[in-house]
Design an enzyme around this catalytic site. Structure first.
Site, PDB file in Angstrom:
ATOM      1  N   GLU B  57       0.804  -1.230   0.000  1.00  0.00           N
ATOM      2  CA  GLU B  57       0.000   0.000   0.000  1.00  0.00           C
ATOM      3  C   GLU B  57       0.833   1.274   0.000  1.00  0.00           C
ATOM      4  O   GLU B  57       0.392   2.313   0.512  1.00  0.00           O
ATOM      5  CB  GLU B  57      -0.956   0.025   1.200  1.00  0.00           C
ATOM      6  N   THR B  62      -0.393   2.253  -7.955  1.00  0.00           N
ATOM      7  CA  THR B  62      -1.006   3.488  -8.453  1.00  0.00           C
ATOM      8  C   THR B  62      -0.069   4.169  -9.430  1.00  0.00           C
ATOM      9  O   THR B  62      -0.497   4.669 -10.469  1.00  0.00           O
ATOM     10  CB  THR B  62      -1.339   4.426  -7.284  1.00  0.00           C
ATOM     11  N   ARG B 199      -8.317  -0.859  -4.933  1.00  0.00           N
ATOM     12  CA  ARG B 199      -7.254  -1.494  -4.162  1.00  0.00           C
ATOM     13  C   ARG B 199      -7.308  -2.995  -4.366  1.00  0.00           C
ATOM     14  O   ARG B 199      -8.248  -3.661  -3.952  1.00  0.00           O
ATOM     15  CB  ARG B 199      -7.467  -1.127  -2.694  1.00  0.00           C
ATOM     16  N   ASP B 227       6.175  -4.134 -11.590  1.00  0.00           N
ATOM     17  CA  ASP B 227       5.558  -3.933 -10.277  1.00  0.00           C
ATOM     18  C   ASP B 227       5.455  -5.292  -9.597  1.00  0.00           C
ATOM     19  O   ASP B 227       4.895  -6.240 -10.153  1.00  0.00           O
ATOM     20  CB  ASP B 227       4.159  -3.314 -10.469  1.00  0.00           C
ATOM     21  N   GLN B 231       3.682  -7.030  -0.006  1.00  0.00           N
ATOM     22  CA  GLN B 231       3.616  -7.613   1.328  1.00  0.00           C
ATOM     23  C   GLN B 231       4.807  -8.500   1.614  1.00  0.00           C
ATOM     24  O   GLN B 231       5.527  -8.918   0.722  1.00  0.00           O
ATOM     25  CB  GLN B 231       2.322  -8.426   1.462  1.00  0.00           C
TER      26      GLN B 231
END
Lengths: 449, 392
Positions: B57, B62, B199, B227, B231
């Site tokens: 996050e 994005t 998300r 990308d 996590q």
């Protein structure tokens, strides 16, 4: 086949021997290069005596003035030429001084003067005046052109973006670098705030490096400097310092240094890893030695602040600087030693100096070698290091020949405080040795013993 | 005579007469493949590879989407529609988080009463919580949307939302909750903004190839952006596959200094980011790689600073505010930036100090900012290439 041949007596254009009677006015004669000085351009309009000859000569400050205009005594252009009976012409004041010293000869021909009258050479004066006037007017016009161009460019910068902006900046940079008058007109036209506003977090390298190059050649007032001290702008300068060409690096360094001089300066802006690493990189640059002095100069300025000292030591600057000392030029050496001395005032700095193997030998070698300031710094550094670990360091120092050097200092014409420090250091070092051994280590001659 | 010989030469060289034709075809194919490999390898060399890294996050995806919008053809209708289930899923997940969170606070908190959901919404809450826990979500109907909205407006839920940093409430919460009517419309097609906020946890690796179109259209630089999921997982196993990338774009959400991890609620997110950053810096495969640090989510950071002091995060415990308002935000930002700089230099070997390291302030949702930032990144990488080629 021409019937009439122009006389070769006077090899001067425009003057024809014999009766052709073409008389040129002075301006035209000079304009067409009578004396080979003026190249086209300005049409002198027979300017009246409004322009002061002395002022023009001073402002123009030309190297190549026609020899006939030069006084043989002072080798300066004549402002009041007078001719002696021998036909030689001199500047009035100079020849009068010559006479006052008791000489009554003509300095160039060495002849005894049969007549002490001095005649003002009006013709020559007119020629000199006209020649300088034309040059002066040309210079003024060029200067105005330049000023106009500079103002134009500042206006352009308010409007354009992208490649056009970069081009305008490049041109302005060039103009400002060459002409002092352009710099003034940029400042007067509010150019500084325009340029300042171009610096920000999204400024590209191309734009930023040119803006900094221009700003560094201008004299900035307090307000502008304060404006430039915004964190985002300083960040940009540091980034450009790290990435730019050597000229750009030096410009950034100089600009930042000029900003620090301003009061209300917040030291946290410059206690930045990136800045210090960038400066060290500049100082260590083997390919470009012209960056070393500016880099060291800024380091010295920022070392005034404690946070910076700690930071500088933490990035390993101490050993890097010490290693560089051997190859440095004299001006740089003094700066480098000043920085190291500054760093020796904090505990971490002292430890780093002690841990660096070359410190003591190099410092000993530098004593009484370069200048009094260098000796002072070297002595101060040695003192800090020896105080930290007296036994260990003094033996290294003494082995490196410290004692003899200290004696030199004490015996020299240096300032008394320095001698006092040398004496104390000598005492500190001698504590661990018996007298005889110590004296032998000093490698002294019999007489001094 | 000659052709007879050459024909027979072929016969002699090949294993069997019967397969002669097949063999030449194979050879031709093999030659074609080799040629193609050679061409592609050559082309590959000119492609600059960029790797997006960062904690979960932090805004990597994005940025990824923004690059797609800016320099590729963007999202076509089919792609936009493909995000619809994701957006609906986000809505259900979020409201469930808030509902369960409010129940938790109602049980444990000192001021428990303000977290008790009002009677009329209690049942709705339970129902939505159940839906949110399913594997597959139902389509967002008008009725469901209205129920979600009424729960959202409940005072208890709003109080819970104010403490969202203690739960795992995503940043898109407010936006989606305020747009429920539009999202539940029968003909709803997600907009670009919706897609940017959607998300979904990235698994595996995604990549796009693009060319930043500048003023001089023939810029010729080709980038490939990768990308990877953020996590915690076995990073060390696959990270070395990215050796030789031109640059690592490391994203940090600076607004999350008061939040905890999704995977581990006891760990502060900023501390996790710091550890990840330091780990990445030390990797041998990135010894010569340029590092672009994107300090992201500045817009949220800006809003948070007046209310939540930086020192709640252990790494920033020595922070001292100097003023208020915008100046304070700038001051706080500079502090965070300096901390990352410090971390960078402390974790970079002396001989790697020459690699490019730049910090950018970003708000990944703002397309203009991303475009400007990327222009700067492009310039830096180009200069680096010239420098390495000895031309600078």
């Amino acid at each position: 086949m021409p019937m009439y041949q122009p006389s070769k007596r006077d090899m001067v254009v425009g003057f024809e021997g014999g009766g052709d009677g073409q008389i040129l006015d002075l301006d035209t004669a000079v304009k067409d290069g009578v004396l080979g000085g003026v190249d086209g351009g300005v049409v002198g309009t027979g300017v009246g005596e409004k322009l002061d000859l002395r002022k023009m000569i001073q402002e123009l400050d030309l190297c190549e003035v026609p020899t006939v205009f030069i006084c043989p005594i002072s080798l300066e252009p004549m402002q009041d030429p007078v001719t002696l009976c021998t036909g030689q012409t001199y500047e009035r004041n100079n020849i009068l001084k010559w006479f006052n010293l008791g000489h009554f000869t003509c300095p160039t021909t060495m002849q005894e003067l049969w007549d002490d009258s001095i005649t003002p050479n009006t013709t020559l004066y007119r020629l000199i005046y006209t020649w300088f006037s034309q040059k002066y007017l040309l210079m003024k016009k060029r200067s105005e052109d330049v000023q106009g161009r500079a103002s134009e460019l500042v206006e352009t910068l308010k409007k354009v973006k992208g490649q056009a902006r970069v081009h305008a900046l490049k041109e302005l940079h060039h103009v400002v670098a060459v002409h002092a008058t352009a710099r003034k007109s940029v400042i007067d036209g509010g150019g500084v705030s325009v340029l300042s506003s171009l610096l920000g977090p999204f400024t590209s390298h191309a734009v930023g490096s040119e803006v900094i190059g221009i700003l560094v050649s201008l004299t900035l007032d307090s307000e502008s400097k304060k404006n430039l001290m915004q964190p985002a702008k300083i960040s940009l300068m540091v980034d450009i310092l790290n990435e730019g060409s050597i000229e750009t690096k030096i410009n950034c360094t100089r600009l930042i240094e000029s900003l620090i001089e301003e009061k209300d300066f917040r030291s946290e802006i410059i206690s930045s890893h990136s800045l210090l690493v960038g400066l060290m990189r500049l100082v260590k640059d083997k390919r470009h030695s012209n960056g070393i002095c500016p880099g060291l100069s800024l380091l010295r300025t920022v070392c005034f602040y404690k946070e910076v000292k700690i930071l500088l030591v933490s990035i390993g600057a101490v050993s890097q600087l010490v290693e560089l000392l051997s190859g440095m030029e004299h001006e740089c050496l003094e700066l480098a030693l000043c920085v190291l001395d500054s760093l020796s005032s904090i505990p971490e700095g002292r430890v780093a100096l002690k841990d660096c193997v070359s410190t003591i030998p190099i410092m000993v070698r530098l004593l009484m070698r370069i200048s009094e300031s260098c000796t002072q710094y070297a002595l101060s550094i040695l003192w800090s290091v020896c105080k930290l670990a007296p036994e260990e360091c003094s033996s290294i120092a003494v082995d490196a020949g410290l004692a003899a050097k200290l004696l030199l200092v004490i015996q020299s014409g240096c300032n008394p405080i320095l001698k006092q420090q040398a004496a104390e250091l000598l005492k500190l070092c001698s504590l661990n040795y018996s007298d005889t051994i110590f004296i032998s280590k000093c490698k002294l001659t019999r007489t001094i013993q | 005579m000659l052709c007879f010989v050459t024909e027979n030469m072929g016969l002699l060289c090949s294993k069997s007469r019967r397969y002669n034709d097949a063999n030449t075809e194979e050879n031709a194919q093999a030659a074609e493949i080799e040629r193609r490999i050679e061409l592609e390898t050559k082309a590959e060399k000119h492609i600059q590879k960029l790797l997006l890294l960062g904690a979960g996050e932090s805004g990597k995806s994005t940025i990824f989407k923004q690059i797609k919008l800016l320099f590729q053809t963007g999202f076509d209708e089919a792609e936009l529609k493909s995000y619809l289930p994701v957006i609906h899923a986000n809505v259900y997940q979020t409201i469930k988080l808030l509902h369960d969170g409010s129940k938790e606070f109602a049980q444990n908190d000192v001021n428990f009463s303000k977290y008790v959901i009002s009677d009329e919404n209690k049942d709705i809450g339970e129902k939505l919580s159940e839906i949110g826990g399913r594997m597959d979500y139902p389509r967002l109907t008008k009725e469901l949307a209205q129920e979600i909205e009424s729960l959202w407006r409940d005072a208890a839920i709003q109080e819970t939302y104010a403490r969202g940093n203690e739960l795992q409430v995503p940043d898109c919460t407010h936006y989606f909750m305020e747009n429920l009517e539009r999202l539940s419309d029968a003909n709803y097609v997600p907009t670009k903004e919706d897609v940017l906020l959607a998300r979904v946890r990235t698994t595996g690796v995604v990549e796009i190839q693009f060319s930043p179109v500048g003023e001089n259209k023939k810029s010729g630089e080709v980038y490939r952006l990768f990308d990877v999921g953020g996590q915690r997982n076995e990073r060390r196993k696959w990270i070395h596959l990215f050796e030789g990338v031109s640059a690592v774009i490391f994203c940090v959400a600076i607004s999350e200094y008061d939040q905890t991890l999704f995977e581990d609620e006891n760990k502060n997110r900023m501390m996790e980011t710091k550890e990840l950053f330091e780990w990445v810096l030390k990797q041998q495969c990135f010894e010569k790689t340029s590092f672009m640090l994107f300090l992201n989510k500045f817009d949220i950071f800006e809003k948070k600073i007046p209310d939540v002091p930086l020192n709640v995060c252990e790494w920033f415990k020595d922070y001292q505010p100097v003023s208020t308002g915008k100046q304070e935000v700038e001051h706080a930002y500079e502090f965070v930036k300096k901390k990352f700089e410090e971390s960078y230099f402390q974790n970079t070997a002396p001989d790697s100090v020459d690699r490019v390291f730049k910090i950018y302030r970003t708000t990944a949702l703002d397309q203009k900012v991303v475009k400007k930032t990327f222009k700067l990144v492009d310039e830096t990488l180009r200069r680096r290439n010239l420098f390495e080629a000895g031309l600078l």
